[in-house]
Design a protein around this motif. Structure first.
Motif, PDB file in Angstrom:
ATOM      1  N   UNK A  24       0.808  -1.237   0.000  1.00  0.00           N
ATOM      2  CA  UNK A  24       0.000   0.000   0.000  1.00  0.00           C
ATOM      3  C   UNK A  24       0.835   1.279   0.000  1.00  0.00           C
ATOM      4  N   UNK A  25       2.053   1.204   0.523  1.00  0.00           N
ATOM      5  CA  UNK A  25       2.883   2.404   0.572  1.00  0.00           C
ATOM      6  C   UNK A  25       3.472   2.757  -0.785  1.00  0.00           C
ATOM      7  N   UNK A  26       3.387   1.844  -1.735  1.00  0.00           N
ATOM      8  CA  UNK A  26       3.888   2.131  -3.076  1.00  0.00           C
ATOM      9  C   UNK A  26       2.914   3.024  -3.847  1.00  0.00           C
ATOM     10  N   UNK A  27       1.650   3.048  -3.423  1.00  0.00           N
ATOM     11  CA  UNK A  27       0.654   3.832  -4.138  1.00  0.00           C
ATOM     12  C   UNK A  27      -0.140   4.783  -3.246  1.00  0.00           C
ATOM     13  N   UNK A  28      -0.716   4.250  -2.184  1.00  0.00           N
ATOM     14  CA  UNK A  28      -1.706   4.990  -1.417  1.00  0.00           C
ATOM     15  C   UNK A  28      -1.117   5.909  -0.351  1.00  0.00           C
ATOM     16  N   UNK A  29      -0.044   5.478   0.295  1.00  0.00           N
ATOM     17  CA  UNK A  29       0.510   6.245   1.407  1.00  0.00           C
ATOM     18  C   UNK A  29       1.825   6.885   0.973  1.00  0.00           C
ATOM     19  N   UNK A  30       1.712   8.022   0.309  1.00  0.00           N
ATOM     20  CA  UNK A  30       2.879   8.667  -0.282  1.00  0.00           C
ATOM     21  C   UNK A  30       3.295   9.943   0.432  1.00  0.00           C
ATOM     22  N   UNK A  31       2.509  10.376   1.405  1.00  0.00           N
ATOM     23  CA  UNK A  31       2.775  11.648   2.061  1.00  0.00           C
ATOM     24  C   UNK A  31       4.021  11.633   2.924  1.00  0.00           C
ATOM     25  N   UNK A  32       4.498  12.824   3.246  1.00  0.00           N
ATOM     26  CA  UNK A  32       5.632  12.979   4.145  1.00  0.00           C
ATOM     27  C   UNK A  32       5.147  12.789   5.578  1.00  0.00           C
ATOM     28  N   UNK A  33       5.748  11.888   6.348  1.00  0.00           N
ATOM     29  CA  UNK A  33       5.256  11.648   7.713  1.00  0.00           C
ATOM     30  C   UNK A  33       5.360  12.856   8.632  1.00  0.00           C
ATOM     31  N   UNK A  34       6.121  13.864   8.236  1.00  0.00           N
ATOM     32  CA  UNK A  34       6.225  15.081   9.048  1.00  0.00           C
ATOM     33  C   UNK A  34       5.118  16.088   8.733  1.00  0.00           C
ATOM     34  N   UNK A  38      -3.818  15.629   5.616  1.00  0.00           N
ATOM     35  CA  UNK A  38      -4.415  14.303   5.476  1.00  0.00           C
ATOM     36  C   UNK A  38      -3.473  13.269   4.846  1.00  0.00           C
ATOM     37  N   UNK A  39      -2.532  13.710   4.009  1.00  0.00           N
ATOM     38  CA  UNK A  39      -1.635  12.756   3.357  1.00  0.00           C
ATOM     39  C   UNK A  39      -0.481  12.345   4.257  1.00  0.00           C
ATOM     40  N   UNK A  40      -0.148  13.182   5.218  1.00  0.00           N
ATOM     41  CA  UNK A  40       0.988  12.886   6.077  1.00  0.00           C
ATOM     42  C   UNK A  40       0.647  12.111   7.333  1.00  0.00           C
ATOM     43  N   UNK A  41      -0.536  12.398   7.909  1.00  0.00           N
ATOM     44  CA  UNK A  41      -0.883  11.795   9.188  1.00  0.00           C
ATOM     45  C   UNK A  41      -0.918  10.260   9.168  1.00  0.00           C
ATOM     46  N   UNK A  42      -1.554   9.617   8.165  1.00  0.00           N
ATOM     47  CA  UNK A  42      -1.573   8.147   8.172  1.00  0.00           C
ATOM     48  C   UNK A  42      -0.189   7.540   7.988  1.00  0.00           C
ATOM     49  N   UNK A  43       0.686   8.232   7.272  1.00  0.00           N
ATOM     50  CA  UNK A  43       2.053   7.737   7.089  1.00  0.00           C
ATOM     51  C   UNK A  43       2.816   7.810   8.408  1.00  0.00           C
ATOM     52  N   UNK A  44       2.608   8.891   9.145  1.00  0.00           N
ATOM     53  CA  UNK A  44       3.235   9.026  10.460  1.00  0.00           C
ATOM     54  C   UNK A  44       2.761   7.914  11.390  1.00  0.00           C
ATOM     55  N   UNK A 241       8.388   3.242   3.768  1.00  0.00           N
ATOM     56  CA  UNK A 241       8.181   1.963   3.080  1.00  0.00           C
ATOM     57  C   UNK A 241       9.029   0.858   3.707  1.00  0.00           C
ATOM     58  N   UNK A 242      10.317   1.115   3.839  1.00  0.00           N
ATOM     59  CA  UNK A 242      11.210   0.086   4.372  1.00  0.00           C
ATOM     60  C   UNK A 242      11.043  -0.081   5.884  1.00  0.00           C
ATOM     61  N   UNK A 243      10.750   1.009   6.589  1.00  0.00           N
ATOM     62  CA  UNK A 243      10.536   0.919   8.033  1.00  0.00           C
ATOM     63  C   UNK A 243       9.330   0.041   8.356  1.00  0.00           C
ATOM     64  N   UNK A 244       8.265   0.199   7.579  1.00  0.00           N
ATOM     65  CA  UNK A 244       7.069  -0.634   7.776  1.00  0.00           C
ATOM     66  C   UNK A 244       7.405  -2.103   7.518  1.00  0.00           C
ATOM     67  N   UNK A 245       8.236  -2.340   6.510  1.00  0.00           N
ATOM     68  CA  UNK A 245       8.665  -3.709   6.238  1.00  0.00           C
ATOM     69  C   UNK A 245       9.453  -4.290   7.392  1.00  0.00           C
TER      70      UNK A 245
END
Length: 378
Positions: A24-34, A38-44, A241-245
């Motif tokens: 999912x991080x290859x397409x849907x979760x592309x925001x900067x975690x900082x 709305x695009x950053x919060x789910x990644x954080x 991406x890699x941290x989630x892995x």
């Protein structure tokens, strides 16, 4: 012909659960975690979850974990970061002669900028003596760094005993656990370590990701200066991406720690080798205190690389380096005082979760055929 992979200490394949959680991080979760939108919060949130998963595997707080690009960076951050931040307290570091190059080379670098480093030897099994560590301590000693297990022969070090010594003298203690995390239980509080290195591609996570445990209260100088990412210790937008892995790999590793399948398969291989080759095969490393998946053996008066070259469908490794027809004994085996006629025949078989009994049987068939052919030719 069947290809068999027995080089899991070199690198592991991605676990399918790791692949699934990364997609999912290859397409849907592309925001900067900082970012605060709305695009950053789910990644954080995903990044935080991954940090918690890593922390739970080694029994620490998530705030004590920073992500790195791998084990080498984590080791460099631990050694250089601690020295540059704490050198006013002392300039002496203690390590062992069989550490990974990502420990030995930073130590050599630090010697160029004022550090004094004591390199402690090992016994015939590749094991450090806690007594020798204690003897090496001076009033200037600020850091001890000893690997949790040796990547080449699999020997487990007496980390808990060394941790007790370090605590008694008020010295910080780092352990490179790149080969151990995910294979044997690791509890940083039981071990008494203040810093601990994790490498993702050794436990079925992607290459290019690792982590460093930093006990609360331990201060390090950042190696990468910039913004305040990773609690101010590693500037740069996080590789979510890699941290989630890595986080997922740590989570599923907890399920495998109580399994004995790897240990049983490794022991089966050793027993089969002894049965077939007798005194012509020698175990390198400790018979009991070693990683459950690692078997380093020497074929006496043979060249390990020649054996592997003759079995191209077997992926394993040697501890020797070949240069223009000459064979150089592994530095680890040298320090273990392994005779050259034995050491040059070393092969490391490192098994993994995907290894089967059928594969072990096939490897034995290949070795038997090779030995029979040599006997006929001789």
């Amino acid at each position: 012909m069947q290809k068999i992979y027995l080089d899991y200490n070199g690198s592991t394949p991605l676990a399918h659960e790791v692949v699934d959680v990364m997609k999912p991080l290859l397409n849907d979760y592309f925001g900067n975690p900082s970012a605060l939108h709305w695009a950053g919060k789910p990644v954080k949130e995903l990044l935080h979850k991954a940090r918690v998963q890593v922390a739970e595997l080694i029994s620490c707080s998530s705030r004590e974990i920073i992500f790195t690009s791998g084990g080498s960076e984590a080791n460099n951050q631990a050694l250089k970061g601690f020295y540059f931040k704490n050198s006013k307290k002392g300039n002496h570091i203690i390590t062992s002669k069989i550490e990974h190059p990502s420990i030995l080379n930073p130590c050599k670098f630090l010697e160029q900028v004022g550090a004094k480093v004591t390199y402690v030897g090992v016994d015939q099994y590749g094991r450090v003596s806690p007594e020798e560590i204690e003897k090496a301590i001076t009033k200037e000693t600020i850091l001890i760094t000893i690997m949790h297990s040796n990547n080449e022969v699999g020997t487990l070090q007496p980390i808990m005993e060394i941790g007790e010594i370090a605590k008694r003298y008020g010295i910080a203690f780092h352990s490179d656990a790149s080969q151990s995390v995910g294979k044997v239980p690791i509890n940083v509080n039981d071990l008494g370590v203040d810093l601990l290195t994790i490498a993702g591609h050794k436990l079925y996570a992607p290459k290019g990701i690792g982590a460093l445990y930093i006990r609360t209260g331990i201060e390090l100088e950042p190696l990468i200066h910039g913004a305040s990412h990773e609690y101010g210790l590693r500037a740069g937008t996080e590789n979510t991406l890699l941290a989630v892995g890595l986080g997922k790999a740590c989570e599923i590793s907890r399920e495998y720690l109580s399994h004995n399948q790897l240990k049983d398969l490794t022991n089966d291989l050793w027993l089969e080798l002894k049965k077939e080759f007798g005194v012509n095969v020698v175990l390198n490393g400790h018979i009991e205190e070693r990683l459950p998946n690692t078997l380093n053996v020497s074929f006496v008066n043979k060249v390990g690389q020649d054996i592997l070259n003759a079995i191209p469908n077997l992926a394993a490794s040697t501890g020797s380096a070949c240069h223009a027809g000459s064979i150089e004994l592994s530095p680890v085996l040298k320090e273990m005082k392994v005779p050259e006629h034995i050491g040059i025949g070393a092969i490391r078989f490192s098994l993994g979760r995907n290894t089967t009994k059928n594969e072990i049987d096939q490897v034995m068939k290949w070795l038997k055929i090779l030995e029979s052919a040599k006997n006929v030719n001789s």
